[in-house]
Design a protein around this motif. Structure first.
Motif, PDB file in Angstrom:
ATOM      1  N   TYR A 170       0.848  -1.188   0.000  1.00 19.89           N
ATOM      2  CA  TYR A 170       0.000   0.000   0.000  1.00 19.89           C
ATOM      3  C   TYR A 170       0.884   1.239   0.000  1.00 19.89           C
ATOM      4  N   GLU A 171       0.698   2.118  -0.972  1.00 20.92           N
ATOM      5  CA  GLU A 171       1.457   3.350  -1.185  1.00 20.92           C
ATOM      6  C   GLU A 171       2.919   3.084  -1.527  1.00 20.92           C
ATOM      7  N   ARG A 172       3.269   1.835  -1.891  1.00 17.86           N
ATOM      8  CA  ARG A 172       4.650   1.552  -2.276  1.00 17.86           C
ATOM      9  C   ARG A 172       4.735   1.209  -3.763  1.00 17.86           C
ATOM     10  N   VAL A 173       3.851   0.335  -4.219  1.00 18.34           N
ATOM     11  CA  VAL A 173       3.789   0.063  -5.651  1.00 18.34           C
ATOM     12  C   VAL A 173       2.532   0.710  -6.190  1.00 18.34           C
ATOM     13  N   ASN A 174       2.701   1.586  -7.120  1.00 22.27           N
ATOM     14  CA  ASN A 174       1.647   2.427  -7.642  1.00 22.27           C
ATOM     15  C   ASN A 174       1.096   1.789  -8.917  1.00 22.27           C
ATOM     16  N   ILE A 175      -0.166   1.372  -8.881  1.00 24.34           N
ATOM     17  CA  ILE A 175      -0.717   0.681 -10.036  1.00 24.34           C
ATOM     18  C   ILE A 175      -1.526   1.609 -10.932  1.00 24.34           C
ATOM     19  N   SER A 176      -1.601   2.890 -10.581  1.00 26.93           N
ATOM     20  CA  SER A 176      -2.537   3.701 -11.357  1.00 26.93           C
ATOM     21  C   SER A 176      -2.191   5.174 -11.465  1.00 26.93           C
ATOM     22  N   HIS A 177      -1.104   5.654 -10.871  1.00 23.47           N
ATOM     23  CA  HIS A 177      -0.925   7.089 -10.722  1.00 23.47           C
ATOM     24  C   HIS A 177      -0.105   7.736 -11.817  1.00 23.47           C
ATOM     25  N   GLU A 178      -0.064   7.174 -12.973  1.00 18.60           N
ATOM     26  CA  GLU A 178       0.606   7.842 -14.077  1.00 18.60           C
ATOM     27  C   GLU A 178      -0.221   9.038 -14.498  1.00 18.60           C
ATOM     28  N   THR A 179       0.377  10.208 -14.487  1.00 15.58           N
ATOM     29  CA  THR A 179      -0.341  11.412 -14.890  1.00 15.58           C
ATOM     30  C   THR A 179      -0.459  11.455 -16.409  1.00 15.58           C
ATOM     31  N   ALA A 180      -1.320  12.356 -16.887  1.00 15.68           N
ATOM     32  CA  ALA A 180      -1.485  12.509 -18.335  1.00 15.68           C
ATOM     33  C   ALA A 180      -0.161  12.900 -18.990  1.00 15.68           C
ATOM     34  N   ARG A 181       0.616  13.750 -18.311  1.00 22.80           N
ATOM     35  CA  ARG A 181       1.917  14.154 -18.854  1.00 22.80           C
ATOM     36  C   ARG A 181       2.876  12.964 -18.887  1.00 22.80           C
ATOM     37  N   ASP A 182       2.851  12.142 -17.813  1.00 22.35           N
ATOM     38  CA  ASP A 182       3.691  10.937 -17.793  1.00 22.35           C
ATOM     39  C   ASP A 182       3.336  10.012 -18.945  1.00 22.35           C
ATOM     40  N   THR A 183       2.034   9.826 -19.163  1.00 15.78           N
ATOM     41  CA  THR A 183       1.585   8.943 -20.236  1.00 15.78           C
ATOM     42  C   THR A 183       2.055   9.456 -21.583  1.00 15.78           C
ATOM     43  N   GLU A 184       1.899  10.755 -21.815  1.00 17.80           N
ATOM     44  CA  GLU A 184       2.310  11.318 -23.096  1.00 17.80           C
ATOM     45  C   GLU A 184       3.815  11.185 -23.296  1.00 17.80           C
ATOM     46  N   ARG A 185       4.574  11.445 -22.242  1.00 15.29           N
ATOM     47  CA  ARG A 185       6.033  11.322 -22.341  1.00 15.29           C
ATOM     48  C   ARG A 185       6.434   9.884 -22.668  1.00 15.29           C
ATOM     49  N   ARG A 186       5.807   8.928 -21.995  1.00 12.82           N
ATOM     50  CA  ARG A 186       6.120   7.516 -22.238  1.00 12.82           C
ATOM     51  C   ARG A 186       5.762   7.111 -23.657  1.00 12.82           C
ATOM     52  N   LEU A 187       4.588   7.520 -24.134  1.00 13.97           N
ATOM     53  CA  LEU A 187       4.143   7.078 -25.451  1.00 13.97           C
ATOM     54  C   LEU A 187       4.879   7.807 -26.575  1.00 13.97           C
ATOM     55  N   LEU A 188       5.262   9.050 -26.349  1.00 12.53           N
ATOM     56  CA  LEU A 188       6.089   9.729 -27.349  1.00 12.53           C
ATOM     57  C   LEU A 188       7.422   9.002 -27.510  1.00 12.53           C
ATOM     58  N   HIS A 189       7.981   8.536 -26.406  1.00 11.90           N
ATOM     59  CA  HIS A 189       9.229   7.775 -26.495  1.00 11.90           C
ATOM     60  C   HIS A 189       9.000   6.445 -27.202  1.00 11.90           C
ATOM     61  N   VAL A 190       7.906   5.756 -26.860  1.00  3.98           N
ATOM     62  CA  VAL A 190       7.609   4.469 -27.490  1.00  3.98           C
ATOM     63  C   VAL A 190       7.471   4.640 -29.000  1.00  3.98           C
ATOM     64  N   MET A 191       6.882   5.749 -29.430  1.00  2.64           N
ATOM     65  CA  MET A 191       6.697   5.957 -30.860  1.00  2.64           C
ATOM     66  C   MET A 191       8.024   6.080 -31.606  1.00  2.64           C
ATOM     67  N   THR A 192       9.035   6.617 -30.937  1.00  2.00           N
ATOM     68  CA  THR A 192      10.337   6.731 -31.606  1.00  2.00           C
ATOM     69  C   THR A 192      10.979   5.365 -31.815  1.00  2.00           C
ATOM     70  N   GLU A 193      10.502   4.349 -31.100  1.00  4.25           N
ATOM     71  CA  GLU A 193      11.014   2.988 -31.257  1.00  4.25           C
ATOM     72  C   GLU A 193      10.168   2.159 -32.219  1.00  4.25           C
ATOM     73  N   ALA A 194       9.047   2.712 -32.642  1.00  3.72           N
ATOM     74  CA  ALA A 194       8.119   1.955 -33.482  1.00  3.72           C
ATOM     75  C   ALA A 194       8.585   1.919 -34.934  1.00  3.72           C
ATOM     76  N   ARG A 195       8.149   0.896 -35.639  1.00  4.97           N
ATOM     77  CA  ARG A 195       8.332   0.811 -37.089  1.00  4.97           C
ATOM     78  C   ARG A 195       6.981   1.101 -37.730  1.00  4.97           C
ATOM     79  N   VAL A 196       6.935   2.131 -38.534  1.00  4.54           N
ATOM     80  CA  VAL A 196       5.677   2.536 -39.142  1.00  4.54           C
ATOM     81  C   VAL A 196       5.763   2.363 -40.653  1.00  4.54           C
TER      82      VAL A 196
END
Length: 325
Positions: A170-196
């Motif tokens: 409890y309050e040590r492993v966070n299963i849900s608290h990714e902010t909208a900015r965190d999500t965007e940062r993560r997915l922008l990085h993932v896109m640079t690794e994608a093959r389109v």
């Protein structure tokens, strides 16, 4: 007429009691969010995301001025907590006492599912979260293949789940608290690794009866999907009488954390170009697993393709502006 009037009354009463009536009974902002959770008693955490993750929809629709960070603030302040009540959920802290018997049930090893969990793995995970502070589950990456890995569906995953179920995380492993900015940062990085791949020309969906599959399915179809009556195949087409789409495809490297990607990119394209999309998925294990075909109206295809290429090239920052690199 009297019966209809009564039905209308009861419908309105049910909606009002759920906080969905015209008057916002819980108040505004952070305190309103807390009162909504206390009234509802349970807000299920859900990774499904169209516009935003499902638990944010529940609260946004009931609380004016709701902030995506409100749940994080309330949890860190000890006013709500995360636990598994039917499913992962946010619960008011006043109900924590009701979770204790369930936590003890798992701690005592009375659950058949958690009876043979590795104490060594549990200690290893606890050591890490104690040393590094609050973590997200995605931070507990798999340490190679086979025995000893944390994030799989075997011993490591059961160890993590047992720690959570018995209340140690409890309050040590966070299963849900990714902010909208965190999500965007993560997915922008993932896109640079994608093959389109951008497919030339335009495509449409053509239908044919289920019984005609062997004769009607085309080898140049990118996708075939069906309902109870017809097959629908996505095929090249230049007929302006048809609904035409520009099509592109993503492959992601194995292990890429692209959770929430479809909802995030669909909303980005909606905001920038005012258009919806369709997404059809398939699997190629040799190319990273699940892949996506995306379709946009043919009239917007060139602009959308340019946006996607900029994202893949890393030319868009976390605010959505083009970078100078």
């Amino acid at each position: 007429m009297a019966i209809q009037s009564n039905l209308t009354y009861w419908r309105r009463l049910a909606l009002d009691h759920q906080g969905l009536g015209s008057s916002k009974v819980f108040g505004h902002g952070l305190e309103g969010t807390l009162r909504a959770i206390e009234h509802l008693g349970y807000v299920q955490i859900d990774t499904l995301s169209v516009v935003e993750r499902a638990h944010h929809h529940i609260l946004w629709s009931r609380v004016p001025g709701y902030s995506l960070d409100a749940l994080n603030q309330l949890t860190c302040a000890g006013r709500v907590f995360e636990y598994w009540f039917h499913a992962a959920a946010y619960l008011p802290i006043r109900d924590y006492r009701f979770a204790l018997p369930r936590m003890l049930y798992f701690r005592r090893g009375e659950s058949p599912y958690f009876r043979n969990v590795s104490a060594k793995l549990m200690a290893e995970i606890l050591d890490r979260v104690r040393g590094e502070g609050m973590l997200r589950t995605r931070d507990l990456k798999e340490r190679g293949k086979g025995q000893g890995s944390w994030w799989d569906h075997g011993p490591g995953r059961r160890a993590l789940d047992k720690l959570f179920m018995q209340g140690d995380l409890y309050e040590r492993v966070n299963i849900s608290h990714e902010t909208a900015r965190d999500t965007e940062r993560r997915l922008l990085h993932v896109m640079t690794e994608a093959r389109v791949r951008f497919f030339p020309g335009t495509y449409t969906f053509l239908e044919f009866p289920l019984s005609s599959f062997s004769s009607a399915a085309r080898p140049d179809a990118l996708a075939l999907v069906r309902d109870d009556k017809v097959w629908s195949q996505l095929v090249p087409c230049a007929d302006v009488e048809q609904e035409l789409f520009g099509v592109f495809r993503f492959h992601f490297p194995e292990g890429a954390d692209n959770s929430g990607f479809v909802g995030w990119l669909a909303m980005r394209l909606k905001q920038r170009f005012g258009t919806g999309v369709f997404v059809t998925c398939g699997q190629n294990r040799d190319e990273g697993g699940i892949f996506d075909y995306w379709g946009v109206p043919a009239s917007l295809a060139s602009d959308v393709f340019a946006e996607i290429q900029a994202l893949v090239d890393g030319q868009v920052d976390v605010e959505g502006e083009f970078s100078c690199s």
